[in-house]
Design a protein around this motif. Structure first.
Motif, mmCIF file in Angstrom:
data_model
loop_
_atom_site.group_PDB
_atom_site.id
_atom_site.type_symbol
_atom_site.label_atom_id
_atom_site.label_comp_id
_atom_site.label_asym_id
_atom_site.label_seq_id
_atom_site.Cartn_x
_atom_site.Cartn_y
_atom_site.Cartn_z
ATOM 1 N N SER A 106 -11.257 20.907 17.012
ATOM 2 C CA SER A 106 -9.844 20.665 16.687
ATOM 3 C C SER A 106 -9.573 20.733 15.187
ATOM 4 N N ARG A 107 -10.530 21.212 14.428
ATOM 5 C CA ARG A 107 -10.347 21.286 12.979
ATOM 6 C C ARG A 107 -9.624 22.564 12.579
ATOM 7 N N GLY A 108 -9.085 22.537 11.354
ATOM 8 C CA GLY A 108 -8.449 23.721 10.796
ATOM 9 C C GLY A 108 -7.000 23.909 11.184
ATOM 10 N N VAL A 109 -6.400 22.906 11.837
ATOM 11 C CA VAL A 109 -4.997 23.035 12.231
ATOM 12 C C VAL A 109 -4.155 21.888 11.657
ATOM 13 N N GLY A 110 -4.698 21.154 10.702
ATOM 14 C CA GLY A 110 -3.918 20.140 9.999
ATOM 15 C C GLY A 110 -4.022 18.731 10.535
ATOM 16 N N ILE A 111 -4.898 18.481 11.516
ATOM 17 C CA ILE A 111 -5.007 17.138 12.081
ATOM 18 C C ILE A 111 -5.585 16.165 11.054
ATOM 19 N N GLY A 112 -6.629 16.585 10.362
ATOM 20 C CA GLY A 112 -7.230 15.718 9.347
ATOM 21 C C GLY A 112 -6.235 15.368 8.253
#
Length: 331
Positions: free
Chosen positions: A93-99
């Motif tokens: 789920s990384r790389g889509v702005g969640i962090g």
């Protein structure tokens, strides 16, 4: 993606997403999350969030924020302090702005409280890490782009002992070692207040409040006065302490050492290295076969006792400008 304010109902999902990423190096238990997040009075509930993938109604990331409480002023801790205890997003789920979304929400809550200095980890008594764990260059770069600066590196050290190994209680000049008892509480509190005000004093008092009996402390006494201490932890300690968090990685009992301190009036007598040896002696006598000395930069010093680097942490901080307007805008 849906963001929800963190609560106890999210515990199972938080443990699941953590272990999907880190079970081989930092295996998480429900007990540890409950103790270090939900039971910590410094936990900032409205600054802690979970990210939920709506199609499967599943947690894919979370952030835990903590903040200074007024009661901490008595320990000399500054009111401008805040912490990001943990920030994790599952790999897929990384790389889509969640962090960024999670971090932004946590920082905004801290900013509204007047926090000016945010640390990654190192959150007093109930931290999970003393800094960014096992930092890869890509992870460090991600935080640096968001204003965080690396201040130092610290290490967890490890030594393993066979079943026949023994470390004798060291003899020291004009002093003796013993394990603390409940009757030592007031004397230890006075000693900590005088010699180690701040974080160690706070941690010590929390230890007693949360069921400590004294068995987790080696005391060094001279002429009837406490002049030094060393914390030691094992599987029977009332709290999961930072140097035994990752005991599920070991087939044999894990013990932990630290923090430790000697009254500056009595430094120069080799009391420091000796009190570590005393703690090793007691832990081996209790059945520990592996011992961790946590959160230290002194790799070479403890190498004299056979300890080597096991875990690395980068201590990152960020300064918040309270005079400007917030740059975070929730999606």
């Amino acid at each position: 993606m849906r963001y929800e304010a963190m609560s106890e109902k999210h515990l199972d999902g938080m443990v699941s997403v953590w272990n999907s990423e880190w079970i081989r190096v930092f295996p998480m238990r429900e007990q540890l999350i409950a103790q270090n997040v939900f039971e910590d009075p410094n936990w900032l509930r409205h600054g802690s969030w979970v990210a939920i993938e709506e199609s499967r109604d599943r947690i894919v990331g979370f952030v835990v924020a903590k903040a200074y409480r007024e009661e901490l002023a008595q320990y000399g801790l500054k009111s401008d302090a805040g912490w990001i205890q943990a920030l994790i997003v599952e790999q897929d789920s990384r790389g889509v702005g969640i962090g960024s979304g999670l971090l932004g929400r946590a920082e905004e809550a801290l900013r509204k409280l007047g926090v000016q200095r945010i640390s990654l980890g190192n959150d007093l008594q109930s931290r999970l890490f003393p800094g960014l764990p096992e930092p890869e260059e890509a992870t460090k770069s991600w935080f640096e782009k968001r204003g965080y600066v690396c201040k130092a590196e610290v290490f967890d050290l490890l030594n393993s002992y066979n079943h026949r190994a023994g470390v004798t209680l060291p003899e020291v000049q004009d002093a003796l070692f013993r394990v603390a008892t409940p009757e030592d509480r007031e004397r230890m509190t006075a000693f900590m207040r005088r010699c180690f005000p701040g974080t160690w004093d706070y941690q010590h008092r929390e230890y007693w409040k949360r069921g400590g009996t004294g068995r987790e402390y080696v005391l060094l006494e001279r002429e009837g006065n406490i002049i030094g201490f060393c914390r030691m932890n094992d599987e029977h300690s009332p709290l999961l302490a930072q140097n035994i968090y990752w005991s599920p990685l070991f087939d044999e009992p894990l013990g932990g050492i630290g923090p430790l301190g000697i009254d500056e009036t009595y430094r120069g007598y080799r009391y420091g290295i000796s009190i570590v040896q005393a703690a090793i002696h007691y832990l081996l006598g209790r059945g520990s076969r592996h011992i961790v000395i946590d959160t230290t930069p002194f790799v070479e010093f403890y190498g004299k006792l056979g300890y080597t680097s096991w875990r690395t942490y980068a201590k990152f901080e960020k300064t918040i400008d309270l005079t400007g307007s917030s740059t975070f805008r929730p999606e």
